[in-house]
Every structure is written in structure tokens, then in C-alpha cells.
Design a protein around this motif. Structure first.
Motif, PDB file in Angstrom:
ATOM      1  N   LYS A  26      -5.074 -37.348 -15.377  1.00 55.65           N
ATOM      2  CA  LYS A  26      -5.872 -36.126 -15.351  1.00 55.65           C
ATOM      3  C   LYS A  26      -5.169 -34.991 -16.097  1.00 55.65           C
ATOM      4  O   LYS A  26      -5.800 -34.211 -16.807  1.00 55.65           O
ATOM      5  CB  LYS A  26      -6.155 -35.733 -13.901  1.00 55.65           C
ATOM      6  CG  LYS A  26      -7.061 -36.724 -13.169  1.00 55.65           C
ATOM      7  CD  LYS A  26      -7.366 -36.253 -11.767  1.00 55.65           C
ATOM      8  CE  LYS A  26      -8.215 -37.279 -11.019  1.00 55.65           C
ATOM      9  NZ  LYS A  26      -9.515 -37.514 -11.671  1.00 55.65           N
ATOM     10  N   ILE A  27      -3.845 -34.920 -15.916  1.00 52.61           N
ATOM     11  CA  ILE A  27      -3.086 -33.867 -16.593  1.00 52.61           C
ATOM     12  C   ILE A  27      -3.154 -34.041 -18.099  1.00 52.61           C
ATOM     13  O   ILE A  27      -3.403 -33.083 -18.843  1.00 52.61           O
ATOM     14  CB  ILE A  27      -1.622 -33.875 -16.108  1.00 52.61           C
ATOM     15  CG1 ILE A  27      -1.548 -33.394 -14.649  1.00 52.61           C
ATOM     16  CG2 ILE A  27      -0.741 -33.022 -17.010  1.00 52.61           C
ATOM     17  CD1 ILE A  27      -0.189 -33.574 -14.018  1.00 52.61           C
ATOM     18  N   ARG A  28      -2.937 -35.253 -18.554  1.00 49.71           N
ATOM     19  CA  ARG A  28      -2.929 -35.488 -20.004  1.00 49.71           C
ATOM     20  C   ARG A  28      -4.253 -35.085 -20.638  1.00 49.71           C
ATOM     21  O   ARG A  28      -4.289 -34.404 -21.667  1.00 49.71           O
ATOM     22  CB  ARG A  28      -2.637 -36.949 -20.314  1.00 49.71           C
ATOM     23  CG  ARG A  28      -2.685 -37.191 -21.804  1.00 49.71           C
ATOM     24  CD  ARG A  28      -2.318 -38.545 -22.261  1.00 49.71           C
ATOM     25  NE  ARG A  28      -2.513 -38.607 -23.703  1.00 49.71           N
ATOM     26  CZ  ARG A  28      -1.667 -38.143 -24.603  1.00 49.71           C
ATOM     27  NH1 ARG A  28      -0.536 -37.598 -24.208  1.00 49.71           N
ATOM     28  NH2 ARG A  28      -1.928 -38.211 -25.884  1.00 49.71           N
ATOM     29  N   LEU A  29      -5.367 -35.511 -20.043  1.00 48.49           N
ATOM     30  CA  LEU A  29      -6.663 -35.220 -20.637  1.00 48.49           C
ATOM     31  C   LEU A  29      -7.038 -33.749 -20.505  1.00 48.49           C
ATOM     32  O   LEU A  29      -7.886 -33.253 -21.244  1.00 48.49           O
ATOM     33  CB  LEU A  29      -7.736 -36.104 -20.015  1.00 48.49           C
ATOM     34  CG  LEU A  29      -7.570 -37.611 -20.281  1.00 48.49           C
ATOM     35  CD1 LEU A  29      -8.751 -38.387 -19.720  1.00 48.49           C
ATOM     36  CD2 LEU A  29      -7.411 -37.905 -21.776  1.00 48.49           C
ATOM     37  N   ALA A  30      -6.374 -33.036 -19.573  1.00 46.50           N
ATOM     38  CA  ALA A  30      -6.687 -31.619 -19.381  1.00 46.50           C
ATOM     39  C   ALA A  30      -5.884 -30.697 -20.289  1.00 46.50           C
ATOM     40  O   ALA A  30      -6.281 -29.538 -20.485  1.00 46.50           O
ATOM     41  CB  ALA A  30      -6.432 -31.230 -17.921  1.00 46.50           C
ATOM     42  N   LEU A  31      -4.775 -31.184 -20.851  1.00 42.00           N
ATOM     43  CA  LEU A  31      -3.880 -30.303 -21.598  1.00 42.00           C
ATOM     44  C   LEU A  31      -3.946 -30.573 -23.103  1.00 42.00           C
ATOM     45  O   LEU A  31      -3.529 -31.621 -23.587  1.00 42.00           O
ATOM     46  CB  LEU A  31      -2.437 -30.461 -21.105  1.00 42.00           C
ATOM     47  CG  LEU A  31      -2.180 -30.139 -19.630  1.00 42.00           C
ATOM     48  CD1 LEU A  31      -0.686 -30.177 -19.332  1.00 42.00           C
ATOM     49  CD2 LEU A  31      -2.766 -28.782 -19.256  1.00 42.00           C
ATOM     50  N   GLU A  32      -4.436 -29.608 -23.822  1.00 42.71           N
ATOM     51  CA  GLU A  32      -4.521 -29.699 -25.278  1.00 42.71           C
ATOM     52  C   GLU A  32      -3.149 -29.942 -25.907  1.00 42.71           C
ATOM     53  O   GLU A  32      -3.001 -30.719 -26.855  1.00 42.71           O
ATOM     54  CB  GLU A  32      -5.127 -28.404 -25.829  1.00 42.71           C
ATOM     55  CG  GLU A  32      -5.131 -28.292 -27.335  1.00 42.71           C
ATOM     56  CD  GLU A  32      -5.615 -26.948 -27.814  1.00 42.71           C
ATOM     57  OE1 GLU A  32      -4.855 -26.257 -28.524  1.00 42.71           O
ATOM     58  OE2 GLU A  32      -6.763 -26.575 -27.457  1.00 42.71           O
ATOM     59  N   ALA A  33      -2.129 -29.295 -25.372  1.00 46.76           N
ATOM     60  CA  ALA A  33      -0.788 -29.398 -25.950  1.00 46.76           C
ATOM     61  C   ALA A  33      -0.240 -30.820 -25.885  1.00 46.76           C
ATOM     62  O   ALA A  33       0.520 -31.236 -26.769  1.00 46.76           O
ATOM     63  CB  ALA A  33       0.168 -28.428 -25.249  1.00 46.76           C
ATOM     64  N   LEU A  34      -0.579 -31.556 -24.835  1.00 45.81           N
ATOM     65  CA  LEU A  34      -0.106 -32.931 -24.717  1.00 45.81           C
ATOM     66  C   LEU A  34      -0.849 -33.865 -25.650  1.00 45.81           C
ATOM     67  O   LEU A  34      -0.298 -34.858 -26.127  1.00 45.81           O
ATOM     68  CB  LEU A  34      -0.238 -33.423 -23.273  1.00 45.81           C
ATOM     69  CG  LEU A  34       0.575 -32.689 -22.210  1.00 45.81           C
ATOM     70  CD1 LEU A  34       0.445 -33.399 -20.871  1.00 45.81           C
ATOM     71  CD2 LEU A  34       2.042 -32.570 -22.608  1.00 45.81           C
ATOM     72  N   LYS A  35      -2.112 -33.567 -25.927  1.00 45.66           N
ATOM     73  CA  LYS A  35      -2.924 -34.442 -26.769  1.00 45.66           C
ATOM     74  C   LYS A  35      -2.736 -34.161 -28.259  1.00 45.66           C
ATOM     75  O   LYS A  35      -2.831 -35.084 -29.072  1.00 45.66           O
ATOM     76  CB  LYS A  35      -4.403 -34.285 -26.398  1.00 45.66           C
ATOM     77  CG  LYS A  35      -4.737 -34.763 -24.989  1.00 45.66           C
ATOM     78  CD  LYS A  35      -6.199 -34.611 -24.656  1.00 45.66           C
ATOM     79  CE  LYS A  35      -6.606 -33.151 -24.511  1.00 45.66           C
ATOM     80  NZ  LYS A  35      -8.015 -33.019 -24.036  1.00 45.66           N
TER      81      LYS A  35
END
Length: 549
Positions: free
Chosen positions: A356-365
Motif C-alpha cells: 500500500k505504501i509503495r503504490l501511494a508514494l510517487e517518490a518510491l515509484k
């Protein structure tokens, strides 16, 4: 950018996952249909892309292809897989298949023709270094090249245009008939680059966002993954660095690889790498780690580094598996959600949160990467875009630690990994870290948080046409509403005995504790509501577990 930037991948080795016979017995069994039962599991983990290791018809393990346009009968048939693809797509899940284009099995039609017609076969030019001046280790009256010395795997001649046309036709077939979204290219490091150029043109003319990634265990990934060939590569360098950094208490190793690959001037800044911590060829991560307390940090690192994260089936529960000198089968077990061996539910919950965190954070993607603070047992790095900055901090020790680093801002940090905790910072900050822990800190004004509500849906089973089950029929079955101690039969046939119920010590969730009444038994725990859940099978609504009188 590609859909892969927005993906969390689940990797399945179908023949093992489905418990198929090791040797193809020619019997058609729809084992792969079990995937319908797993869709809620995928959704709970925010999985939106599945990589299937080989499922083309083969003689043994999938990499010895017989027919490139047929689903292995041990898994089902083309029609059943079309329904699977349609259902996965309807649930927002992309599909990537394993393209084994370097070699075939000895039962491949063209090789059989060579065995029968020898020099007169029209397919003599299809195989690498085929010659009629001796005999093969398999007793053929000719010689040929086997991949890496394995003569069950007959190396194709990718300089032959007929071979190339045949393989490109197969790729087009899976796109046209099944609407697949990508290919994993097996043994990419020994495949002719010119073939990859043709494959790219063929696939992307069909689907511009089609994703091609190569299995590369060494070498410069840029040679195989660039704007003319493949899109990406398996990141074996970081795979090794992730687990060995934890085993050796040396974060400098993985920090060096991440800097070398992705920081300013990094050699792979233009490649969105396929990241993993285990797969069907290497030991399970829970077996590779000397201390399983590091599992959470291992996955946090993999989910927050540049590239796309991939989970190998079952490892979300921390299952173990080691290669032997003669076999990889221990890495590829049959697995059912109701009988996971020694499941690590805390790890699973952690991975659910990471998805959930990965898909929510633009910076990680999409973000850039830079190391901020590197110590043997502590690490901080930064991911950022123009719109968002995220710090990721790690403590691999068994005790509380403090990490001071320059945040470069006067703002608030929301730790989305730990209850959306808000921290005030102004420049340098001395961050408290629990043992074996990580923090994912989003720079913001204090209002940012990640929503961790469950986005999984009811169980989805094989699509049933012309279903006539009605609410009245469901009511007539008098489904039980309370789970009581006693014997129950799972809808797949296995029998279990409920011992009692319990409460999860941290979440308060009600659980059912039960044991298997087959083989050597085993103690299992399942959420109470899921145990008594109503599902649909063969057009009828039934309960997952039915009491046995």
C-alpha cells in the motif's frame, strides 16, 4: 513511463505451485484454476501484476518446451487460461509470461523431425552447432549444443530466420489470444541481441506498453536492456547485496550497489530494474538469512529502492527452501492458502503494508535516489520527485538506536510504515529506531497519511456461465453462523478439526485454530470470518468449510 512503475509483482512457478507431476503424463488437469482462490490474497497485498514462470507445454520442468502455443496440460488448456487472463485483467492484474526462447526440449517437433530424418530434415538449421560427425550424450546419431551443457535443453539457432519468425509468431499469439502484458526472457545473457530488437518491435507494435525484461545474472545490464532491446533486467547484484548486507551487518555493501546503479551518475538510472529477494532458482530469503528478524527490513529495502518489487510465491509468509546439488524442486513447492507451512503472519502483514505504501508514494515509484547516511548497521537513503521527498531509514541491530541525518527541511515527517506517526524536524534530526526496524518518512505539512484499509474483494472462483443459484437457494442451505469445535471439510475436499478460537494479540482479530486430518497433520490459524466465508463453486454458493456430522 510504463504500467510497471505502478506495479507490485507476484512471481509464480506454476508447475510447482499447482503440484503438477514432475514428468508430463499427458493428462489434462485444470490445476492452474486454483488461482481464482488467490485473487483476494493478491489484492490484499496490492499485487497488480503476475509473472508466470513457464507454462507452455513441456516434458518436465517447463524450460524444455514442446509447444510454444499450448498451455501445459498439467495446468489446463488454452481456453481455461484465457478465462484466467480475462479474470485477472478484470481485477486490475497484468500478466507476464516466461519466454523461453534460447532452447527447447527434446520433444519439440522440429527436433523430433531431425531425429527421424537426420540430414534430410528441413529443420537442421534450427539448432545450434548441429552436426552429423558423431553422436550426442543422449545417444542421437548427431551432435548438438545443449544450454550450459544440459542436453535435455536443445539450444536454438537464433541466426536462422525461420526460427526467429516462429518465435515472434508465438509472442504475437499470446498477445492476440490472451492479451498478455509482458514477457520474461529466460537466459537473456546468452541470447542474440538482434533477436531482442526484433522481439521488441513485434511486441510493442501490438501493445506499446508491453514490458520485456531479461534474466541476467551478471554483466552490464545496459547491453541487453536499452531503448532498442529489452526494457529491464533482473537485478541480481542487489538481490545478493540485500541479504548479505544483513547477514554481515554491513549496509555499506547494498548502499554501494544502490549508489552505483541509481544515484546521480548511476549506470542503471535509465533501467527500471526487476527487483527480488528470492525466486525459483535461488534459496528462499528466509533460508538465506542468518537471522530471520531481518526479514522485515529486507522487504522494506526491496520495496523502497528504485525499480519494481517482486514477491516469490509463499515468501510473503517467510516459507523456507534450499537448492540441492541435484534439484531446485525444494524452491518450487505446491502451496495452498489454507495450508501454508509455518506461516509468518507478522511478515505477511508487513508486506501488505509495504504494498500500500509503495503504490501511494510517487517518490518510491518514480523518484531519484541518494544515500544520506551509511553505517555498518544503520542506513538512510532518500527518494524524491519534484512533488515529494521520502527518507527511508534502517536499523538492523537487536537494540534501540539513534540515527542523526540532515533532512534539509523545516517541516514534518510522516512515518507511513509506523502508524502514520508525525515528527517535527528542522534540518538535522536524531531519529529513534527500534531493533530490527525501518522507517519510511514522507516530508509534508503534517496532513499526509497512507490509507491502510483492506482493498481485497470477496473470493473469486472459476467463472461460471448461466449460474442459476438464487438467494432462496442460498438460504435453504442453512449456513452456520458460529464456528464451533469439531470436524470440518474444506470445499476442496481435505478434512480438518477445529480446536477453538483465539484473538490476535496485536490487532484483536478473531481467529480459528484448527488442525489438518490428513498426511501428518499440522496446526493452522485462519481469520474467523474467512473460515465461515460463503464462496461460489460450480455455480453454487457454499461455505469454505462445512461441518462434518
Amino acid at each position: 513511463m510504463s504500467y510497471i512503475n505502478e506495479s507490485v509483482i507476484y512471481n509464480i512457478y506454476p508447475l510447482g505451485w499447482c503440484g503438477a507431476p514432475k514428468q508430463n503424463d499427458g493428462q489434462l488437469v485444470y490445476r492452474l484454476d486454483k488461482i481464482y482462490d488467490w485473487i483476494p490474497h493478491f489484492k490484499k497485498m496490492s499485487i497488480n501484476c503476475i509473472v508466470f514462470n513457464p507454462l507452455f507445454e513441456s516434458s518436465f520442468h517447463g524450460y524444455d518446451t514442446i509447444d510454444y502455443k499450448k498451455v501445459d496440460c498439467r495446468l489446463g488448456d488454452n481456453e481455461s487460461f484465457k478465462k484466467i487472463c480475462k479474470t485477472l485483467h478484470e481485477n486490475g492484474i497484468k500478466i507476464i509470461l516466461d519466454g523461453v526462447f534460447n532452447h527447447v526440449g527434446r520433444d519439440f517437433f522440429a527436433f523430433k523431425d531431425v531425429q527421424q530424418n537426420l540430414q534430410n530434415s528441413r529443420y537442421c538449421g534450427w539448432f545450434q552447432n548441429l552436426g552429423f560427425w558423431g553422436s550426442s550424450p543422449k545417444g542421437d546419431p548427431f551432435t548438438y549444443e545443449g544450454w550450459a551443457g544440459h542436453y535435455d535443453l536443445v539450444k536454438l539457432n537464433l541466426q536462422n530466420q525461420d526460427v526467429v519468425n516462429y518465435l515472434l509468431g508465438a509472442a504475437e499469439f499470446w498477445i492476440d489470444e490472451f492479451d498478455i502484458d509482458g514477457l520474461r526472457l529466460d537466459a537473456a545473457d546468452v541470447i542474440d541481441i538482434e533477436f531482442f530488437k526484433k522481439l521488441r518491435n513485434t511486441c510493442k507494435s501490438k501493445k506499446p506498453d508491453f514490458w520485456l525484461y531479461g534474466e541476467l545474472t551478471h554483466g552490464d545490464y545496459n547491453h541487453w536492456a536499452n531503448s532498442e532491446t529489452l526494457d529491464s533486467a533482473t537485478n541480481y547484484e542487489c538481490y545478493k547485496g540485500i541479504y548479505s548486507s544483513h547477514n554481515d551487518h554491513n549496509y555499506f555493501e547494498i548502499a554501494h550497489s544502490l549508489n552505483r546503479q541509481f544515484a546521480n551518475g548511476g549506470i542503471y538510472r535509465n533501467i527500471y530494474t526487476y527487483n527480488f529477494v528470492d525466486n525459483h532458482d535461488v534459496n528462499r530469503i528466509a533460508s538465506s538469512l542468518k537471522d530471520k528478524n531481518h526479514l522485515n527490513n529486507v522487504y522494506t529495502l526491496m520495496y523502497t529502492m528504485p525499480g519494481v518489487p517482486s514477491i516469490y510465491y509463499g515468501s510473503e509468509y517467510g516459507i523456507e527452501g534450499m537448492r540441492t546439488n541435484h534439484s531446485d524442486y525444494e524452491l518450487r513447492p505446491c502451496l495452498d492458502l489454507d495450508s501454508i507451512p509455518n506461516p509468518n503472519y507478522k511478515l505477511f502483514d508487513h508486506i501488505v503494508k509495504l504494498g500500500k505504501i509503495r503504490l501511494a508514494l510517487e517518490a518510491l515509484k518514480y523518484g531519484d535516489f541518494a544515500n544520506v547516511k551509511i553505517m555498518n548497521e544503520k542506513l538512510v537513503y532518500k527518494r524524491w520527485t519534484n512533488n515529494q521527498t521520502v527518507f527511508v531509514a534502517f536499523n538492523l541491530t537487536d537494540h534501540d538506536e539513534w540515527i542523526d541525518f540532515d533532512t534539509g527541511c523545516n517541516a514534518k515527517l510522516t512515518d507511513v510504515l509506523n502508524d502514520n506517526e508525525v515528527i517535527d524536524v528542522n534540518g538535522y534530526y536524531n531519529l529513534y529506531m527500534k531493533p530490527y526496524s525501518a522507517r519510511i518518512l514522507v516530508v509534508n505539512d503534517g496532513s499526509f497519511k497512507v490509507d491502510f484499509s483492506d482493498n481485497s474483494t470477496e473470493e473469486i472462483t472459476k467463472p461460471v456461465e448461466n449460474t442459476e443459484s438464487t438467494d432462496a437457494q442460498v438460504e435453504e442451505q442453512h449456513f452456520y453462523t458460529e464456528v464451533k469445535p469439531g470436524k470440518y471439510r474444506h470445499f476442496k475436499g481435505n478434512e480438518y478439526e477445529v480446536i477453538g478460537t483465539a484473538l490476535h494479540s496485536e490487532t484483536g482479530e478473531k481467529l480459528v485454530v484448527y488442525k489438518a486430518l490428513y498426511n501428518d497433520g499440522g496446526l493452522w490459524v485462519r481469520p474467523y470470518d474467512m473460515f465461515k466465508e460463503i464462496i461460489e463453486k460450480d455455480g453454487k454458493k457454499i461455505q469454505r468449510f462445512t461441518p462434518i456430522d
